[in-house]
Write a protein that holds these residues in place. Structure first.
Motif, PDB file in Angstrom:
ATOM      1  N   UNK A   1      19.175  48.927  57.429  1.00 43.51           N
ATOM      2  CA  UNK A   1      18.178  49.504  57.062  1.00 43.51           C
ATOM      3  C   UNK A   1      17.563  48.426  58.147  1.00 43.51           C
ATOM      4  N   UNK A   2      17.690  46.958  57.693  1.00 36.74           N
ATOM      5  CA  UNK A   2      17.355  46.159  58.964  1.00 36.74           C
ATOM      6  C   UNK A   2      17.713  46.664  59.890  1.00 36.74           C
ATOM      7  N   UNK A   3      18.560  46.930  60.808  1.00 36.30           N
ATOM      8  CA  UNK A   3      19.144  47.965  62.206  1.00 36.30           C
ATOM      9  C   UNK A   3      18.083  49.271  62.375  1.00 36.30           C
ATOM     10  N   UNK A   4      17.464  49.505  60.837  1.00 43.05           N
ATOM     11  CA  UNK A   4      16.715  51.340  61.424  1.00 43.05           C
ATOM     12  C   UNK A   4      14.866  50.401  61.655  1.00 43.05           C
ATOM     13  N   UNK A   5      14.973  49.156  60.842  1.00 45.66           N
ATOM     14  CA  UNK A   5      13.309  48.521  61.089  1.00 45.66           C
ATOM     15  C   UNK A   5      13.089  48.431  62.835  1.00 45.66           C
ATOM     16  N   UNK A   6      14.072  47.647  62.650  1.00 47.03           N
ATOM     17  CA  UNK A   6      14.311  46.148  64.415  1.00 47.03           C
ATOM     18  C   UNK A   6      14.470  47.416  65.129  1.00 47.03           C
ATOM     19  N   UNK A   7      14.625  49.029  65.327  1.00 48.52           N
ATOM     20  CA  UNK A   7      14.593  50.478  66.119  1.00 48.52           C
ATOM     21  C   UNK A   7      13.005  50.770  65.750  1.00 48.52           C
ATOM     22  N   UNK A   8      12.389  50.993  64.788  1.00 44.08           N
ATOM     23  CA  UNK A   8      11.129  50.923  64.968  1.00 44.08           C
ATOM     24  C   UNK A   8      10.073  50.445  65.660  1.00 44.08           C
ATOM     25  N   UNK A   9      10.369  48.837  64.574  1.00 43.84           N
ATOM     26  CA  UNK A   9       9.856  48.324  65.808  1.00 43.84           C
ATOM     27  C   UNK A   9       9.763  47.889  67.385  1.00 43.84           C
TER      28      UNK A   9
ATOM     29  N   UNK B   1      13.469  55.637  77.954  1.00 39.86           N
ATOM     30  CA  UNK B   1      14.324  55.867  79.121  1.00 39.86           C
ATOM     31  C   UNK B   1      15.686  56.004  78.159  1.00 39.86           C
ATOM     32  N   UNK B   2      16.536  56.545  79.460  1.00 41.59           N
ATOM     33  CA  UNK B   2      17.703  56.743  79.313  1.00 41.59           C
ATOM     34  C   UNK B   2      18.309  56.076  78.364  1.00 41.59           C
ATOM     35  N   UNK B   3      18.558  54.544  78.333  1.00 46.57           N
ATOM     36  CA  UNK B   3      19.304  53.438  77.442  1.00 46.57           C
ATOM     37  C   UNK B   3      18.381  53.250  76.200  1.00 46.57           C
ATOM     38  N   UNK B   4      17.533  53.248  76.250  1.00 47.22           N
ATOM     39  CA  UNK B   4      16.788  53.146  74.910  1.00 47.22           C
ATOM     40  C   UNK B   4      16.879  54.252  73.794  1.00 47.22           C
ATOM     41  N   UNK B   5      17.251  55.320  74.602  1.00 43.82           N
ATOM     42  CA  UNK B   5      17.117  57.109  74.198  1.00 43.82           C
ATOM     43  C   UNK B   5      18.646  57.125  73.679  1.00 43.82           C
ATOM     44  N   UNK B   6      19.570  56.184  74.188  1.00 44.86           N
ATOM     45  CA  UNK B   6      21.214  56.119  73.200  1.00 44.86           C
ATOM     46  C   UNK B   6      21.115  55.261  72.399  1.00 44.86           C
ATOM     47  N   UNK B   7      20.092  53.874  72.313  1.00 43.73           N
ATOM     48  CA  UNK B   7      20.240  53.367  70.977  1.00 43.73           C
ATOM     49  C   UNK B   7      19.309  53.822  69.927  1.00 43.73           C
ATOM     50  N   UNK B   8      18.062  54.349  70.075  1.00 39.95           N
ATOM     51  CA  UNK B   8      17.649  55.125  69.399  1.00 39.95           C
ATOM     52  C   UNK B   8      18.669  56.458  68.564  1.00 39.95           C
ATOM     53  N   UNK B   9      19.443  56.389  69.621  1.00 36.13           N
ATOM     54  CA  UNK B   9      19.835  57.827  68.924  1.00 36.13           C
ATOM     55  C   UNK B   9      21.445  56.746  67.978  1.00 36.13           C
ATOM     56  N   UNK B  10      22.060  56.174  68.590  1.00 34.45           N
ATOM     57  CA  UNK B  10      22.738  55.930  67.762  1.00 34.45           C
ATOM     58  C   UNK B  10      22.138  54.585  67.316  1.00 34.45           C
ATOM     59  N   UNK B  11      21.306  54.352  66.452  1.00 35.35           N
ATOM     60  CA  UNK B  11      20.344  53.928  65.211  1.00 35.35           C
ATOM     61  C   UNK B  11      20.574  55.354  64.076  1.00 35.35           C
ATOM     62  N   UNK B  12      19.977  56.262  64.500  1.00 34.77           N
ATOM     63  CA  UNK B  12      19.196  57.414  63.807  1.00 34.77           C
ATOM     64  C   UNK B  12      20.828  57.757  63.473  1.00 34.77           C
ATOM     65  N   UNK B  13      21.561  58.405  64.065  1.00 37.43           N
ATOM     66  CA  UNK B  13      22.725  57.971  64.149  1.00 37.43           C
ATOM     67  C   UNK B  13      23.258  58.400  62.898  1.00 37.43           C
ATOM     68  N   UNK B  14      23.642  57.238  62.899  1.00 38.75           N
ATOM     69  CA  UNK B  14      24.399  55.962  61.796  1.00 38.75           C
ATOM     70  C   UNK B  14      23.487  55.918  60.354  1.00 38.75           C
ATOM     71  N   UNK B  15      22.107  56.026  60.644  1.00 44.05           N
ATOM     72  CA  UNK B  15      21.056  56.084  58.976  1.00 44.05           C
ATOM     73  C   UNK B  15      21.335  57.460  58.786  1.00 44.05           C
TER      74      UNK B  15
END
Length: 476
Positions: free
Chosen positions: A153-161, A274-288
């Protein structure tokens, strides 16, 4: 004599809130943004506000009912205890529809994520791979704790932040509205009440999971904190959804920039960071999403097993455990088979079908408060009338209003499901000549009965709780 074991009371308020938020999957606001923006003509945050009001009223009712029935935290149990077993069964049957489809939604979202990264690969590959993996893990059982969930949950909130910070930079560069100081995400010249209500029925899907907090009563350090945790989960989740959707709507006033409206999260990540954040964003969303998929798959398979052990479903298939794995393999595989249908439908339709069952359950939780407290216990003072009649009536009417604005195909499909439930109830009761068993209890007086009565077996249960149930079966 069989020694009975109870669940450890180790969860504080914030641990329970984290479990509820984890199941709600906060990143879903980005998944459904394109769908809801199109439905509401560009006022997604307003749809979330409407849904939040409805959910707060219902959360208050859940808090009241969990105090009255602390050992059976589910809508169908409340309806059964207050309005009779037959109506309770139908509420449970309606709820079962969204329980069964929740794992498919996770498979569908994972499919869309992978499709955005690898558009030339057949979607069958991703759906089958995901379903097989989740099914296999559930067959062998698993371990998880509230601490791991808190990290997620904390990781997801950090991504949204991080998204909010990047969005602020994009506003400075003139993207979208070019500023946060605008009311356009909340109201515009194209706004229509009917459209907002229709959008609210879709975003109500985002809140599914707060009701699952009722199942943690047995593991809470203090059971009196559970109603507070329910309300906190709804309010915090609603705030996250509102803020995230406001920023996103201000960045994307319309949906013309998106190539895939079914799930806009990958493109939002790309355009904002950009593409880097897209991958990080997708990774976090994928995990959740994967974690939520594991929990929902495990939960519904155990719920089906409970119903089989009780005789509501055929015992010979649904009520058996695998001799080696000591898990309900048949119901786990059945849930996986249903999830394979994620290849075809779109997210909007499935979310609406899920909401058909969820909104029925929410409506009857509100009605149960009226029946139990106002009618049976006759709490009819001025204060009692407000708390046990006016508030739940508003909750029931508001959930009913959202229910009436569901997607037409979802409404038809849901009604067909209810008709099947009525026919099935007539069959198992031999046209009401036979007593109807409980959907959340097991017939024999054993540790299995004691463990599987607990709320952790309702959708959204902790994997740790499920494993405790499995271990008790093995021991006894």
């Amino acid at each position: 004599m069989v020694e009975r074991t109870t669940l450890k009371r180790s969860l504080g308020v914030w641990a329970i809130v984290a479990l509820g938020l984890g199941y709600m999957t906060p990143t879903v606001v980005f998944d459904t943004f394109g769908i809801v923006s199109k439905l509401t003509n560009g006022v997604v945050p307003t749809a979330y506000l409407v849904a939040l009001v409805v959910m707060v009223l219902t959360a208050i009712s859940y808090g009241k009912m969990v105090k009255a029935f602390p050992q059976a935290g589910s809508a169908y149990t409340y309806a059964r205890e207050t309005m009779g077993p037959h109506l309770g069964f139908l509420v449970g049957w309606a709820s079962l529809l969204d329980y069964l489809l929740l794992p498919m939604v996770n498979a569908l979202i994972i499919r869309i994520y992978m499709e955005s990264l690898f558009p030339n690969v057949s979607v069958w590959i991703w759906v089958i791979s995901y379903v097989v993996l989740v099914t296999a893990i559930n067959m062998y059982s698993m371990q998880s704790t509230s601490s791991v969930n808190m990290i997620l949950v904390v990781f997801t909130l950090v991504l949204i932040g991080t998204f909010l910070i990047l969005a602020t930079f994009q506003f400075a560069n003139g993207m979208g509205e070019g500023t946060l100081l605008t009311i356009n995400p909340l109201t515009n010249g194209n706004m229509e009440l009917a459209a907002i209500l229709t959008g609210a029925t879709v975003v109500a899907f985002s809140f599914i999971g707060f009701d699952a907090i009722t199942m943690y009563t047995e593991e809470a350090k203090d059971t009196s904190t559970v109603p507070r945790a329910i309300l906190l989960t709804v309010m915090i989740g609603g705030l996250i959804f509102f803020v995230a959707s406001y920023f996103t709507q201000a960045l994307f006033p319309d949906v013309s920039r998106f190539n895939m409206l079914d799930d806009t999260l990958p493109e939002i990540g790309l355009y904002v960071g950009g593409q880097v954040f897209q991958l990080i964003f997708l990774a976090g969303a994928f995990g959740a999403t994967f974690a939520s998929g594991l929990a929902s798959h495990a939960s519904v398979s155990r719920l089906l097993y409970v119903m089989g052990r009780n005789g509501v479903l055929p015992k010979k298939t649904f009520g058996k455990l695998h001799p080696k794995f000591r898990t309900p393999v048949f119901t786990i595989v059945l849930t996986g088979a249903v999830s394979l249908f994620a290849v075809g439908p779109d997210l909007e339709l499935i979310a609406s079908v899920i909401n058909f069952g969820a909104l029925i359950a929410f409506t009857f939780v509100n009605l149960s408060v009226i029946v139990h407290f106002y009618i049976r216990q006759k709490r009819r003072t001025a204060s009692g009338t407000f708390k046990y009649l006016i508030m739940p009536t508003l909750g029931a009417l508001s959930t009913g209003l959202l229910w009436s604005h569901l997607h037409a195909d979802a409404f038809i499909g849901g009604l067909v499901w209810i008709v099947i439930g009525v026919i099935y109830m007539l069959f198992i009761t031999k046209f009401f000549r036979k007593e109807l068993g409980s959907m959340d209890a097991i017939e024999d007086d054993s540790v299995v009965s004691e463990v599987f009565k607990k709320k952790e077996l309702v959708v959204g249960s902790t994997i740790e709780g499920i494993n405790l149930a499995d271990e008790e079966i093995v021991k006894n």
